[in-house]
Design a protein around this motif. Structure first.
Motif, mmCIF file in Angstrom:
data_model
loop_
_atom_site.group_PDB
_atom_site.id
_atom_site.type_symbol
_atom_site.label_atom_id
_atom_site.label_comp_id
_atom_site.label_asym_id
_atom_site.label_seq_id
_atom_site.Cartn_x
_atom_site.Cartn_y
_atom_site.Cartn_z
ATOM 1 N N VAL A 90 0.838 -1.210 0.000
ATOM 2 C CA VAL A 90 0.000 0.000 0.000
ATOM 3 C C VAL A 90 0.863 1.246 0.000
ATOM 4 O O VAL A 90 0.678 2.171 -0.803
ATOM 5 C CB VAL A 90 -0.958 0.007 1.202
ATOM 6 N N ARG A 102 -5.962 3.909 -4.826
ATOM 7 C CA ARG A 102 -6.809 2.719 -4.696
ATOM 8 C C ARG A 102 -6.248 1.627 -5.602
ATOM 9 O O ARG A 102 -5.775 1.908 -6.700
ATOM 10 C CB ARG A 102 -8.254 3.007 -5.113
ATOM 11 N N ILE A 142 -5.103 -10.705 3.294
ATOM 12 C CA ILE A 142 -5.405 -9.340 2.849
ATOM 13 C C ILE A 142 -6.669 -8.831 3.547
ATOM 14 O O ILE A 142 -6.739 -7.673 3.974
ATOM 15 C CB ILE A 142 -5.547 -9.293 1.329
ATOM 16 N N ALA A 143 -7.670 -9.702 3.684
ATOM 17 C CA ALA A 143 -8.895 -9.307 4.393
ATOM 18 C C ALA A 143 -8.600 -8.936 5.839
ATOM 19 O O ALA A 143 -9.137 -7.945 6.366
ATOM 20 C CB ALA A 143 -9.921 -10.442 4.332
ATOM 21 N N CYS A 159 -7.101 -5.515 5.989
ATOM 22 C CA CYS A 159 -8.128 -4.490 5.813
ATOM 23 C C CYS A 159 -8.946 -4.285 7.089
ATOM 24 O O CYS A 159 -9.243 -3.152 7.486
ATOM 25 C CB CYS A 159 -9.052 -4.871 4.654
ATOM 26 N N LYS A 160 -9.312 -5.389 7.733
ATOM 27 C CA LYS A 160 -10.134 -5.290 8.947
ATOM 28 C C LYS A 160 -9.394 -4.602 10.086
ATOM 29 O O LYS A 160 -9.988 -3.863 10.878
ATOM 30 C CB LYS A 160 -10.578 -6.685 9.390
ATOM 31 N N GLU A 189 -6.599 -2.506 9.848
ATOM 32 C CA GLU A 189 -5.962 -1.214 9.567
ATOM 33 C C GLU A 189 -6.845 -0.405 8.616
ATOM 34 O O GLU A 189 -6.905 -0.687 7.428
ATOM 35 C CB GLU A 189 -4.578 -1.419 8.928
ATOM 36 N N ILE A 242 -5.378 0.695 5.295
ATOM 37 C CA ILE A 242 -5.285 -0.337 4.268
ATOM 38 C C ILE A 242 -6.661 -0.558 3.638
ATOM 39 O O ILE A 242 -6.789 -0.681 2.414
ATOM 40 C CB ILE A 242 -4.723 -1.651 4.843
ATOM 41 N N GLU A 243 -7.684 -0.611 4.460
ATOM 42 C CA GLU A 243 -9.056 -0.772 3.951
ATOM 43 C C GLU A 243 -9.392 0.327 2.943
ATOM 44 O O GLU A 243 -10.007 0.060 1.893
ATOM 45 C CB GLU A 243 -10.046 -0.727 5.116
ATOM 46 N N ARG A 244 -8.988 1.572 3.220
ATOM 47 C CA ARG A 244 -9.268 2.675 2.296
ATOM 48 C C ARG A 244 -8.545 2.500 0.969
ATOM 49 O O ARG A 244 -9.022 2.939 -0.077
ATOM 50 C CB ARG A 244 -8.868 4.015 2.929
ATOM 51 N N VAL A 267 -7.622 -0.465 -0.484
ATOM 52 C CA VAL A 267 -8.035 -1.659 -1.222
ATOM 53 C C VAL A 267 -9.444 -1.447 -1.765
ATOM 54 O O VAL A 267 -10.428 -1.463 -1.027
ATOM 55 C CB VAL A 267 -7.953 -2.914 -0.339
ATOM 56 N N ARG A 313 -14.804 -9.099 -0.351
ATOM 57 C CA ARG A 313 -14.083 -8.023 -1.049
ATOM 58 C C ARG A 313 -13.682 -8.357 -2.486
ATOM 59 O O ARG A 313 -13.091 -7.513 -3.156
ATOM 60 C CB ARG A 313 -12.836 -7.631 -0.250
#
Length: 397
Positions: A74, A84, A104-105, A108-109, A111, A114-116, A118, A161
């Protein structure tokens, strides 16, 4: 609520502007006198890359991937203007693919930053052609027929996702499978295919919307006509992603594809692998000895064969302008607006009221290296020129 401004040329107007950002949103765009901004300095919407396999020594498909590795990718991409992206998980065993998706999921959950970043995950395979040529570098032993139960398991591992699935429609029952995937809200892409024309047309009728890196993952020799490249080029229902590094497709082919598909149906991708962004030299990778050249070409030594892509979308902006004779506005459409629209994410535009995912860039319109001066996500600076290390040196905040 902080308020500040950026200066640069607006790609759609071609004029110098001051962009005021308030609360993470573009609140005003005001024209400036022409002398106020260098002629090559532009403010663009953040770049959106729908196909990234890794970067800077981190392999998103690797057996040892952890959330920290996802974070490093990222940060590497943000330094290159990509706000993105779609982590791309390729053909492998069910267990290996599930592990990558779930890792990866988890990142995202845990951080939000990171979620923003992906925009969704891209699963490339395993339902592709088993033939040499169309299969590309995907391992033959893991290529298999479409399996709805397995795809559902992949989607559960990804926490819902998965946004793109690349497959070949030559498998029996592929059209029915495509209908189910498309109905679930996932973009179905045709790629790594040796399918006949009728199978391509059936896939489009079933809901396929994209060609993945058109012109690559193909036989070295094809019938003059018909063939699966012509069929996809002619299909107005399909957008096409292409790699414009000058190696995967010659400049003349890039120009032909862009003019045939049109700017509004073309998406530029990096298809970057783990060795992208690494220093020139020889590396052991995927059980092979490969060379990264000073120009960024990743190849098998002593052969003409590529071993992956090292392009970044910063370079793609300038190269597509040179190869296809298009404007900065057209390049922005292909690197920001179109991929954002495909994924249904509210970014990719430069307008008052839009989210302030922005890149200040010096663009070399001759096709040379462009320079990222600043990257912003939601009005927050996440990368600046000469301020942040690249590649494997990145660490999560």
């Amino acid at each position: 609520m902080s308020t500040f401004s950026l200066n640069g040329r607006d790609p759609m107007r071609g004029t110098p502007v001051e962009i005021t950002i308030r609360g993470g949103v573009i609140s005003r765009i005001q024209e400036l006198p022409g002398a106020a901004v260098p002629a090559d300095q532009w403010v663009l919407p953040g770049l959106v890359d729908i196909q990234v396999n890794g970067y800077g020594g981190t392999d998103l498909n690797g057996p040892n991937l952890d959330p920290g590795g996802v974070g490093r990718v990222v940060r590497s991409l943000q330094a290159l203007g990509v706000t993105r992206f779609c982590p791309t998980i390729c053909t492998n065993s069910r267990e290996r693919m599930t592990r990558s998706l779930s890792t990866i999921a988890d990142a995202c959950k845990n951080e939000p930053w990171i979620e923003r970043a992906v925009a969704g995950m891209h699963v490339e395979g395993p339902y592709i052609s088993p033939e040499d040529g169309p299969r590309g570098a995907h391992p033959r032993e893991h290529v298999r027929a479409p399996d709805w139960e397995e795809f559902e398991a992949f989607q559960r591992a990804a926490g819902g996702r998965i946004r793109i699935l690349t497959l070949s429609p030559e498998w029996p029952g592929a059209a029915t499978f495509i209908e189910r995937v498309a109905a679930s809200g996932v973009v179905v892409a045709i790629g790594h295919t040796g399918a006949p024309s009728d199978a391509i047309r059936a896939a489009i009728a079933a809901g396929a919307r994209l060609s993945t890196h058109l012109g690559n993952g193909a036989h070295a020799m094809l019938p003059r006509h018909p063939n699966y490249i012509w069929e996809q080029l002619a299909a107005d229902e399909l957008s096409a992603s292409i790699i414009v590094d000058g190696q995967h497709l010659p400049p003349s082919v890039v120009k032909t594809f862009v003019r045939t598909k049109g700017v509004n149906r073309t998406i530029l991708v990096s298809d970057a692998v783990a060795l992208a962004g690494m220093p020139p030299g020889d590396y052991e990778w995927l059980g092979l000895r490969v060379t990264v050249s000073p120009e960024g070409r990743i190849s098998l030594p002593g052969t003409p064969y590529l071993a992956g892509a090292a392009l970044d979308l910063t370079s793609a902006v300038s190269k597509v302008m040179a190869f296809a004779d298009v404007s900065v506005a057209d390049a922005v459409t292909m690197t920001s607006t179109n991929p954002a629209r495909l994924l249904g994410v509210a970014v990719g535009t430069l307008a008052e009221g839009a989210r302030a995912d922005l890149v200040v860039m010096r663009i070399d319109a001759s096709g040379g290296r462009s320079e990222i001066l600043r990257t912003m996500v939601g009005g927050e600076t996440v990368g600046e020129a000469n301020a942040t290390p690249r590649g494997a040196e990145f660490l999560p905040p």
